[in-house]
Design a protein around this motif. Structure first.
Motif, PDB file in Angstrom:
ATOM      1  N   MET A 233       6.322  -2.028 -29.268  1.00 15.69           N
ATOM      2  CA  MET A 233       5.535  -0.828 -28.978  1.00 15.69           C
ATOM      3  C   MET A 233       5.488  -0.561 -27.470  1.00 15.69           C
ATOM      4  O   MET A 233       5.351   0.592 -27.037  1.00 15.69           O
ATOM      5  N   ASP A 234       5.610  -1.618 -26.667  1.00 15.69           N
ATOM      6  CA  ASP A 234       5.696  -1.414 -25.212  1.00 15.69           C
ATOM      7  C   ASP A 234       6.999  -0.674 -24.873  1.00 15.69           C
ATOM      8  O   ASP A 234       7.007   0.278 -24.090  1.00 15.69           O
ATOM      9  N   ALA A 235       8.105  -1.119 -25.498  1.00 21.01           N
ATOM     10  CA  ALA A 235       9.392  -0.434 -25.268  1.00 21.01           C
ATOM     11  C   ALA A 235       9.293   1.027 -25.690  1.00 21.01           C
ATOM     12  O   ALA A 235       9.819   1.927 -25.021  1.00 21.01           O
ATOM     13  N   ALA A 237       6.585   2.877 -25.709  1.00 18.10           N
ATOM     14  CA  ALA A 237       5.786   3.582 -24.688  1.00 18.10           C
ATOM     15  C   ALA A 237       6.631   3.857 -23.445  1.00 18.10           C
ATOM     16  O   ALA A 237       6.521   4.928 -22.834  1.00 18.10           O
ATOM     17  N   HIS A 238       7.495   2.916 -23.070  1.00 21.85           N
ATOM     18  CA  HIS A 238       8.344   3.126 -21.884  1.00 21.85           C
ATOM     19  C   HIS A 238       9.310   4.286 -22.102  1.00 21.85           C
ATOM     20  O   HIS A 238       9.477   5.148 -21.236  1.00 21.85           O
ATOM     21  N   CYS A 239       9.986   4.282 -23.260  1.00 20.35           N
ATOM     22  CA  CYS A 239      10.937   5.371 -23.529  1.00 20.35           C
ATOM     23  C   CYS A 239      10.203   6.709 -23.561  1.00 20.35           C
ATOM     24  O   CYS A 239      10.662   7.704 -22.988  1.00 20.35           O
ATOM     25  N   ILE A 301      -0.802   6.228 -20.608  1.00 20.41           N
ATOM     26  CA  ILE A 301      -0.879   5.046 -21.486  1.00 20.41           C
ATOM     27  C   ILE A 301      -0.912   3.799 -20.605  1.00 20.41           C
ATOM     28  O   ILE A 301      -1.775   2.913 -20.755  1.00 20.41           O
ATOM     29  N   HIS A 302       0.020   3.739 -19.659  1.00 17.77           N
ATOM     30  CA  HIS A 302       0.077   2.568 -18.782  1.00 17.77           C
ATOM     31  C   HIS A 302      -1.064   2.557 -17.763  1.00 17.77           C
ATOM     32  O   HIS A 302      -1.579   1.493 -17.413  1.00 17.77           O
ATOM     33  N   SER A 303      -1.466   3.734 -17.295  1.00 23.51           N
ATOM     34  CA  SER A 303      -2.585   3.780 -16.328  1.00 23.51           C
ATOM     35  C   SER A 303      -3.835   3.152 -16.928  1.00 23.51           C
ATOM     36  O   SER A 303      -4.593   2.473 -16.234  1.00 23.51           O
ATOM     37  N   HIS A 315      -3.064  -8.259 -24.657  1.00 22.12           N
ATOM     38  CA  HIS A 315      -1.610  -8.175 -24.556  1.00 22.12           C
ATOM     39  C   HIS A 315      -1.215  -6.750 -24.161  1.00 22.12           C
ATOM     40  O   HIS A 315      -1.721  -5.764 -24.714  1.00 22.12           O
ATOM     41  N   HIS A 316      -0.269  -6.656 -23.216  1.00 24.19           N
ATOM     42  CA  HIS A 316       0.090  -5.354 -22.638  1.00 24.19           C
ATOM     43  C   HIS A 316       0.619  -4.368 -23.689  1.00 24.19           C
ATOM     44  O   HIS A 316       0.171  -3.226 -23.765  1.00 24.19           O
ATOM     45  N   GLY A 317       1.585  -4.811 -24.491  1.00 25.68           N
ATOM     46  CA  GLY A 317       2.179  -3.900 -25.472  1.00 25.68           C
ATOM     47  C   GLY A 317       1.173  -3.472 -26.535  1.00 25.68           C
ATOM     48  O   GLY A 317       1.144  -2.308 -26.964  1.00 25.68           O
ATOM     49  N   THR A 319      -2.073  -3.279 -26.114  1.00 28.85           N
ATOM     50  CA  THR A 319      -3.022  -2.356 -25.468  1.00 28.85           C
ATOM     51  C   THR A 319      -2.403  -0.960 -25.374  1.00 28.85           C
ATOM     52  O   THR A 319      -3.061   0.051 -25.654  1.00 28.85           O
ATOM     53  N   ASN A 320      -1.142  -0.886 -24.996  1.00 24.19           N
ATOM     54  CA  ASN A 320      -0.444   0.411 -24.969  1.00 24.19           C
ATOM     55  C   ASN A 320      -0.474   1.067 -26.343  1.00 24.19           C
ATOM     56  O   ASN A 320      -0.682   2.271 -26.467  1.00 24.19           O
ATOM     57  N   ALA A 321      -0.216   0.253 -27.370  1.00 21.84           N
ATOM     58  CA  ALA A 321      -0.123   0.802 -28.729  1.00 21.84           C
ATOM     59  C   ALA A 321      -1.460   1.402 -29.161  1.00 21.84           C
ATOM     60  O   ALA A 321      -1.491   2.410 -29.875  1.00 21.84           O
TER      61      ALA A 321
END
Ligand code: NAD
Ligand code: FE2
Length: 421
Positions: A233-235, A237-239, A301-303, A315-317, A319-321
């Motif tokens: 899910m982090d990937a 969010a990045h894309c 999302i990342h901010s 966990h970062h991913g 949290t993004n999700a």
């Protein structure tokens, strides 16, 4: 107005003015064509990809001019046989090495300082980082900072920034990802928490890009299903945030949409069956495509995820999700056209923002990702300081629409209460 490129999460190192003749938009001899965007477009680095690619490690180390590597991993992976195997390969190739594994998930400054000391005391001339984003970011930061004259936290992008980093003192490093998510292996950035102020700090410099990346799907087979989903899910969010960031970078946009397609096809497979090497391999590719895409910048999302992760050690991913749909909802009016493109390319049942929203919600449900921050153990007690920190995060500048602390507070409270308006 000069052509300006801010110090973004993973792209430019400083404010840059494009010299005459460097871009197709610029007429030779005239400096620039007023009103036309321009850019410096970078690609990542050499990736040795495939099942068994770890056999390439010694030759990658030698090709990078490293003779005495410090192997960096996190404490959870230190006893994993893949670390002993990698070290044995280095030993066998006449590359004496030591292990540094005092790295926690969401690495903190004292982890890095200890690694810098181990690097200097051991007379190392390069780093081999093996692990998820935490180990790779730690390895990148150790290689960057070990011989800098300035203290570590003078060097992050909100402090001295890339201009404070002496590139000639940055040691080479090799990245071997064992999760498929952060894309740290193909980025110029690293994230480290300054525990004295509880903020995630981003370190960024062109020389922090790994010299060679080894992507071997077999190394990710042991990653449990929940972490496979969260990192995937982090990937995603990045894309997605990379695509939606407003800066002109058509190459990154193309990489982003294909990265999203790979995630749609292969993330559910990798979560369902961790031994599915095709799915594992395609997710490694998608993760590296994510960090290639976010050279343009990230978004809210990342901010929001960074200050929450720094304060609650989530966990970062994951949290993004949790934040993902609330940020999509907030940005709706600014991402209509990009979402149409994604929905069409991914053949989503519905078009536009609703199509992307439904897809993300369905993935979250399938992976048992909580719908609200409460499921992460986060409450509203620190909402005001989180909103201020989120506004100041370097990812905010490239959110598709301008957002301030009040907007961050609204998105945070929506994520707390599960309000998707
Ligand atoms: N540099 C960047 O551009 C960037 C981008 C996004 C996130 N990050 C950072 O990356 C970190 C998160 O990285 P992550 O999501 O990869 O998680 P992680 O590196 O923290 O790893 C999570 C857990 O998985 C374990 N693990 C890793 N690989 C494994 C494997 N193959 N088998 C079994 N266990 C394994 C680790 O030991 C750890 O316990 C955060 O600190 C985040 O801020 C960096
Ligand atoms: Fe991320």
């Amino acid at each position: 107005m000069p052509l300006r490129f801010a110090a973004r999460f993973a792209c430019s190192e400083a404010t840059l003015t494009v010299p005459s003749g460097q871009s197709g938009w610029i007429k030779r001899g005239e400096g620039k064509v007023s009103g036309f965007p321009s850019g410096i477009w970078r690609y990542p680095t050499e990736i040795r990809f495939g099942v068994g690619a770890i056999a390439e490690l010694p030759s990658a180390v030698k090709a990078s001019g490293i003779k005495r590597p410090l192997v960096v991993t996190d404490h959870g992976l230190a006893a994993n046989p893949m670390i002993a195997d990698a070290r044995a390969r280095l030993d066998g190739a006449g590359l004496p090495n030591e292990l540094f594994s005092q790295v926690r998930g969401n690495p903190v400054g004292s982890d890095i300082e200890a690694g810098m000391k181990a690097f200097r005391d051991g007379g190392h001339d390069g780093v081999v980082a093996i692990g998820g984003g935490s180990a790779l970011d730690a390895g990148k930061t150790i290689a960057m900072a070990a011989h800098q004259p300035r203290p570590l936290f003078d060097l992050h992008v909100s402090s001295g920034g890339p201009a404070a980093i002496d590139g000639s003192k940055v040691a080479p490093m090799i990245a071997v990802p064992t999760t498929a998510g952060t894309g740290s292996e193909t980025g110029r950035a690293a994230v480290v928490t300054d525990e004295s102020v509880h903020e995630k700090r981003i370190f960024l410099h062109a020389t922090m890009m790994p010299k060679v990346v080894i992507e071997d799907p077999e190394l990710t087979v042991g990653l449990p299903a929940n972490l496979t989903a969260w990192t995937g899910m982090d990937a995603l969010a990045h894309c997605f945030e990379g695509l939606c960031a407003p800066e002109l970078h058509p190459f990154s946009d193309g990489v982003a949409v294909e990265g999203l397609r790979l995630i749609k096809e292969f993330l559910p497979r990798a979560v369902a069956d961790g031994r599915d090497l095709e799915a594992r391999g395609m997710m490694l590719a998608a993760a590296s495509m994510g960090s290639t895409a976010f050279q343009k910048g990230l978004g809210a999302i990342h901010s929001l995820s960074h200050p929450v992760g720094a304060r609650y050690d989530t966990h970062h991913g994951l949290t993004n999700a949790v934040f993902f749909p609330y940020v999509i909802a907030h940005n709706r009016s600014a991402i209509l056209e990009k979402c149409d493109r994604v929905a069409a390319y991914l053949a989503l049942p519905k078009g536009g923002v609703n199509g992307v929203m439904d897809w993300v919600l369905e993935l979250r449900e399938r992976f048992a990702i909580p719908h609200t921050l409460v499921g992460l153990g986060v409450d509203g007690a620190r909402v005001d300081e989180i909103a201020v920190a989120a506004e100041a995060d370097p990812s905010t500048e490239s959110n598709p629409m301008p957002v301030n602390a009040a907007d961050m507070k609204t998105m945070f409270l929506n994520a707390l209460d599960g309000r998707l308006s």
